[in-house]
Design a protein around this motif. Structure first.
Motif, PDB file in Angstrom:
ATOM      1  N   ARG A 304       0.840  -1.200   0.000  1.00 27.85           N
ATOM      2  CA  ARG A 304       0.000   0.000   0.000  1.00 27.85           C
ATOM      3  C   ARG A 304       0.877   1.253   0.000  1.00 27.85           C
ATOM      4  O   ARG A 304       0.666   2.171  -0.777  1.00 27.85           O
ATOM      5  CB  ARG A 304      -0.891  -0.010   1.241  1.00 27.85           C
ATOM      6  CG  ARG A 304      -2.333   0.408   0.952  1.00 27.85           C
ATOM      7  CD  ARG A 304      -3.213   0.289   2.181  1.00 27.85           C
ATOM      8  NE  ARG A 304      -3.305  -1.068   2.693  1.00 27.85           N
ATOM      9  CZ  ARG A 304      -3.022  -1.431   3.942  1.00 27.85           C
ATOM     10  NH1 ARG A 304      -2.599  -0.557   4.821  1.00 27.85           N
ATOM     11  NH2 ARG A 304      -3.141  -2.686   4.327  1.00 27.85           N
ATOM     12  N   LEU A 305       1.872   1.254   0.861  1.00 22.24           N
ATOM     13  CA  LEU A 305       2.760   2.416   0.974  1.00 22.24           C
ATOM     14  C   LEU A 305       3.476   2.696  -0.350  1.00 22.24           C
ATOM     15  O   LEU A 305       3.568   3.847  -0.794  1.00 22.24           O
ATOM     16  CB  LEU A 305       3.798   2.172   2.083  1.00 22.24           C
ATOM     17  CG  LEU A 305       4.832   3.270   2.282  1.00 22.24           C
ATOM     18  CD1 LEU A 305       4.201   4.496   2.940  1.00 22.24           C
ATOM     19  CD2 LEU A 305       6.005   2.783   3.140  1.00 22.24           C
ATOM     20  N   ALA A 306       3.965   1.623  -0.990  1.00 20.20           N
ATOM     21  CA  ALA A 306       4.690   1.791  -2.256  1.00 20.20           C
ATOM     22  C   ALA A 306       3.750   2.335  -3.325  1.00 20.20           C
ATOM     23  O   ALA A 306       4.118   3.235  -4.087  1.00 20.20           O
ATOM     24  CB  ALA A 306       5.280   0.458  -2.693  1.00 20.20           C
ATOM     25  N   SER A 307       2.537   1.818  -3.333  1.00 20.64           N
ATOM     26  CA  SER A 307       1.585   2.259  -4.355  1.00 20.64           C
ATOM     27  C   SER A 307       1.194   3.727  -4.124  1.00 20.64           C
ATOM     28  O   SER A 307       1.116   4.504  -5.077  1.00 20.64           O
ATOM     29  CB  SER A 307       0.400   1.292  -4.372  1.00 20.64           C
ATOM     30  OG  SER A 307      -0.797   1.957  -4.451  1.00 20.64           O
ATOM     31  N   GLU A 308       1.003   4.120  -2.859  1.00 22.73           N
ATOM     32  CA  GLU A 308       0.676   5.530  -2.566  1.00 22.73           C
ATOM     33  C   GLU A 308       1.797   6.475  -2.996  1.00 22.73           C
ATOM     34  O   GLU A 308       1.562   7.625  -3.331  1.00 22.73           O
ATOM     35  CB  GLU A 308       0.464   5.714  -1.055  1.00 22.73           C
ATOM     36  CG  GLU A 308      -0.902   5.253  -0.573  1.00 22.73           C
ATOM     37  CD  GLU A 308      -0.935   5.028   0.953  1.00 22.73           C
ATOM     38  OE1 GLU A 308      -1.908   4.413   1.420  1.00 22.73           O
ATOM     39  OE2 GLU A 308       0.018   5.432   1.657  1.00 22.73           O
ATOM     40  N   ASN A 309       3.034   5.964  -2.961  1.00 22.66           N
ATOM     41  CA  ASN A 309       4.177   6.814  -3.313  1.00 22.66           C
ATOM     42  C   ASN A 309       4.699   6.541  -4.729  1.00 22.66           C
ATOM     43  O   ASN A 309       5.759   7.044  -5.097  1.00 22.66           O
ATOM     44  CB  ASN A 309       5.308   6.606  -2.304  1.00 22.66           C
ATOM     45  CG  ASN A 309       4.984   7.245  -0.960  1.00 22.66           C
ATOM     46  OD1 ASN A 309       5.213   8.421  -0.745  1.00 22.66           O
ATOM     47  ND2 ASN A 309       4.385   6.468  -0.064  1.00 22.66           N
ATOM     48  N   SER A 310       3.963   5.735  -5.473  1.00 22.24           N
ATOM     49  CA  SER A 310       4.348   5.349  -6.847  1.00 22.24           C
ATOM     50  C   SER A 310       5.802   4.872  -6.923  1.00 22.24           C
ATOM     51  O   SER A 310       6.578   5.308  -7.773  1.00 22.24           O
ATOM     52  CB  SER A 310       4.161   6.512  -7.818  1.00 22.24           C
ATOM     53  OG  SER A 310       2.895   7.062  -7.663  1.00 22.24           O
ATOM     54  N   ILE A 311       6.155   4.006  -6.001  1.00 18.18           N
ATOM     55  CA  ILE A 311       7.517   3.436  -5.998  1.00 18.18           C
ATOM     56  C   ILE A 311       7.411   1.942  -6.308  1.00 18.18           C
ATOM     57  O   ILE A 311       6.515   1.268  -5.805  1.00 18.18           O
ATOM     58  CB  ILE A 311       8.189   3.604  -4.617  1.00 18.18           C
ATOM     59  CG1 ILE A 311       8.358   5.087  -4.285  1.00 18.18           C
ATOM     60  CG2 ILE A 311       9.532   2.910  -4.562  1.00 18.18           C
ATOM     61  CD1 ILE A 311       9.018   5.310  -2.941  1.00 18.18           C
ATOM     62  N   THR A 312       8.346   1.451  -7.092  1.00 14.43           N
ATOM     63  CA  THR A 312       8.403   0.012  -7.347  1.00 14.43           C
ATOM     64  C   THR A 312       8.844  -0.679  -6.066  1.00 14.43           C
ATOM     65  O   THR A 312       9.786  -0.240  -5.403  1.00 14.43           O
ATOM     66  CB  THR A 312       9.442  -0.290  -8.453  1.00 14.43           C
ATOM     67  OG1 THR A 312       9.107   0.499  -9.580  1.00 14.43           O
ATOM     68  CG2 THR A 312       9.472  -1.758  -8.816  1.00 14.43           C
ATOM     69  N   ILE A 313       8.144  -1.756  -5.730  1.00 12.50           N
ATOM     70  CA  ILE A 313       8.516  -2.488  -4.507  1.00 12.50           C
ATOM     71  C   ILE A 313       8.860  -3.934  -4.853  1.00 12.50           C
ATOM     72  O   ILE A 313       8.212  -4.542  -5.701  1.00 12.50           O
ATOM     73  CB  ILE A 313       7.381  -2.422  -3.446  1.00 12.50           C
ATOM     74  CG1 ILE A 313       7.813  -3.150  -2.165  1.00 12.50           C
ATOM     75  CG2 ILE A 313       6.066  -2.981  -3.965  1.00 12.50           C
ATOM     76  CD1 ILE A 313       6.887  -2.924  -0.987  1.00 12.50           C
ATOM     77  N   TYR A 314       9.921  -4.439  -4.220  1.00 16.85           N
ATOM     78  CA  TYR A 314      10.292  -5.842  -4.380  1.00 16.85           C
ATOM     79  C   TYR A 314      10.326  -6.504  -3.016  1.00 16.85           C
ATOM     80  O   TYR A 314      10.924  -5.976  -2.079  1.00 16.85           O
ATOM     81  CB  TYR A 314      11.672  -5.980  -5.013  1.00 16.85           C
ATOM     82  CG  TYR A 314      11.765  -5.451  -6.427  1.00 16.85           C
ATOM     83  CD1 TYR A 314      10.849  -5.839  -7.412  1.00 16.85           C
ATOM     84  CD2 TYR A 314      12.779  -4.573  -6.792  1.00 16.85           C
ATOM     85  CE1 TYR A 314      10.938  -5.358  -8.711  1.00 16.85           C
ATOM     86  CE2 TYR A 314      12.889  -4.084  -8.093  1.00 16.85           C
ATOM     87  CZ  TYR A 314      11.965  -4.481  -9.042  1.00 16.85           C
ATOM     88  OH  TYR A 314      12.061  -3.999 -10.319  1.00 16.85           O
ATOM     89  N   MET A 315       9.650  -7.658  -2.932  1.00 15.84           N
ATOM     90  CA  MET A 315       9.702  -8.466  -1.712  1.00 15.84           C
ATOM     91  C   MET A 315       9.961  -9.906  -2.139  1.00 15.84           C
ATOM     92  O   MET A 315       9.557 -10.296  -3.227  1.00 15.84           O
ATOM     93  CB  MET A 315       8.361  -8.392  -0.976  1.00 15.84           C
ATOM     94  CG  MET A 315       8.137  -7.068  -0.282  1.00 15.84           C
ATOM     95  SD  MET A 315       6.658  -7.075   0.732  1.00 15.84           S
ATOM     96  CE  MET A 315       5.434  -6.599  -0.463  1.00 15.84           C
TER      97      MET A 315
END
Ligand code: KG4
Ligand code: ZN
Length: 351
Positions: A304-315
């Motif tokens: 959610r946080l990554a999407s709100e900040n338009s950042i690509t996230i990898y887990m």
């Protein structure tokens, strides 16, 4: 090139064989020939946590067996191995030594270089692996846009790391006392749940949310408003202890309520600090690594946080969120092949 990865920093004996090649545009391509993780959880469970000397004994017993197994599964002769990559630290020193000594002996016998690697850097790499395709197909690591931010959450670490490039790290914040996974494990023990506590707390928290159990227990969000990027989880653990002391005969709903409130509290702090780090630094990629990334609630909050900040996230995929040797083998692939002589286990090794 064929690389053997060896991981023995804690209670997993893990060995992995990968084959690597460079594509035309110099990207590292790899395929997994064999990846085995032997968990010692059952051995340690009766002690309520990892017992270092027992871990050492188990690693010594398991390493030669797993080595034969990976060779067999990969269908290769040991003479095909070009490089050995092993965890140097951080971790339990007696456990680390078993992997290092095994690597050194094997490296000498085969006449190949041994590459010491950092376990936490491995957790960063784990997040860049995609769900494995067919075994025989080569794949690449997810591309990072630098500077990136890594949140490392495991049994021994809670760190916010700025990554300028792979190998160049700046630790922006870390825990001043207990690590997040350690807090999960300790609170689980207080609730009478078995080791490792993370999955158990998570299970009860999920029940509380599903059954909509009334939230009657309130726990603090330590250091939520501190101006730095550090964490503290020991006070939260003590708050659970005091809460439990006040309850005479705890029932199942109350245990679920505590588990949910605890998970909410750690997630609130994690997300708030990550948000702060994103705001203070120009970040292009967010990477979450370490055993606690298996936690579904925490994963969702980060997504959610990554999407709100338009950042690509990898887990990492859940299967590779914990300790594994694939991440160690891949680090060996990235690092230069110069043999490092005489290195020692470093229990407190930092990035
Ligand atoms: O990275 P890891 O496998 O080992 C270390 O390098 O420390 O992390 C292990 C930690 C343990 O504390 C375990 O309780 C925690 O990860 N963990 C979880 C979950 N699964 C594992 N914590 C919270 N929720 C989970 N689902
Ligand atoms: Zn780990």
């Amino acid at each position: 090139m064929i690389i053997l990865g060896i991981e023995t920093s804690c209670d997993e004996t893990a060995l992995c064989l990968i084959e690597t090649r460079n594509s035309s545009n110099d990207l590292l391509e790899y395929r997994i020939l064999s990846n085995i993780i032997y968990s010692q959880i059952e051995t340690h469970r009766e002690y309520g946590g990892v017992f270092p000397m027992l871990a050492k004994r188990e690693h010594i017993k398991n390493l030669p067996i797993l080595y034969e197994k990976v060779l067999k599964e990969a269908c290769i002769d040991e003479n095909k191995i070009n490089k050995i990559s092993v965890t140097q630290g951080p971790g339990l020193e007696p456990a680390l030594w078993t992997g290092i000594l095994f690597a050194k002996e094997l490296g000498n016998r085969l006449g190949v270089p041994i590459i010491p690697t950092n376990h936490m850097e491995g957790h960063i790499i784990s997040a860049l692996l995609s769900e494995s395709k067919k075994k025989e197909e080569f794949q690449i690591l997810s591309p990072i846009k630098f500077p990136a931010l890594a949140i490392l959450i495991s049994g021994g670490h809670t760190e916010i790391v700025k990554i300028m490039k792979l190998g160049e790290y700046n630790i922006l914040g870390s825990t001043v006392d207990d690590a997040i996974g350690e807090a999960f494990d300790k609170v689980a023990r207080m609730l009478g749940l078995p080791y490792p506590g993370g999955p158990e707390i998570s299970r009860l928290a999920e029940i509380a949310r599903e059954k909509n159990i009334k939230n009657e227990i309130k726990l603090p969000r330590p250091m939520l408003h501190s101006k730095d990027l550090n964490f503290s989880f020991s006070g939260l653990k003590t708050a659970v202890l005091y809460t439990l002391r006040k309850i005479e005969n705890i029932n199942e709903n109350q245990r679920c309520d505590i588990a949910r409130e605890f998970e909410n509290a750690v997630t609130d702090v994690l997300i708030s600090k990550t948000k702060m780090a994103i705001e203070e630094n120009e970040i292009n990629t967010l990477i979450i690594g370490g055993g606690v990334t298996a936690n579904k609630y925490i994963r969702k909050a980060f997504e959610r946080l990554a999407s709100e900040n338009s950042i690509t996230i990898y887990m990492p995929i859940i299967k590779l969120s914990g300790d594994n040797a694939l991440m160690i083998a891949l680090l060996g692939a990235i690092k230069p092949s110069t043999n490092v002589e005489g290195f020692r286990a470093e229990g407190n090794m930092s990035l």
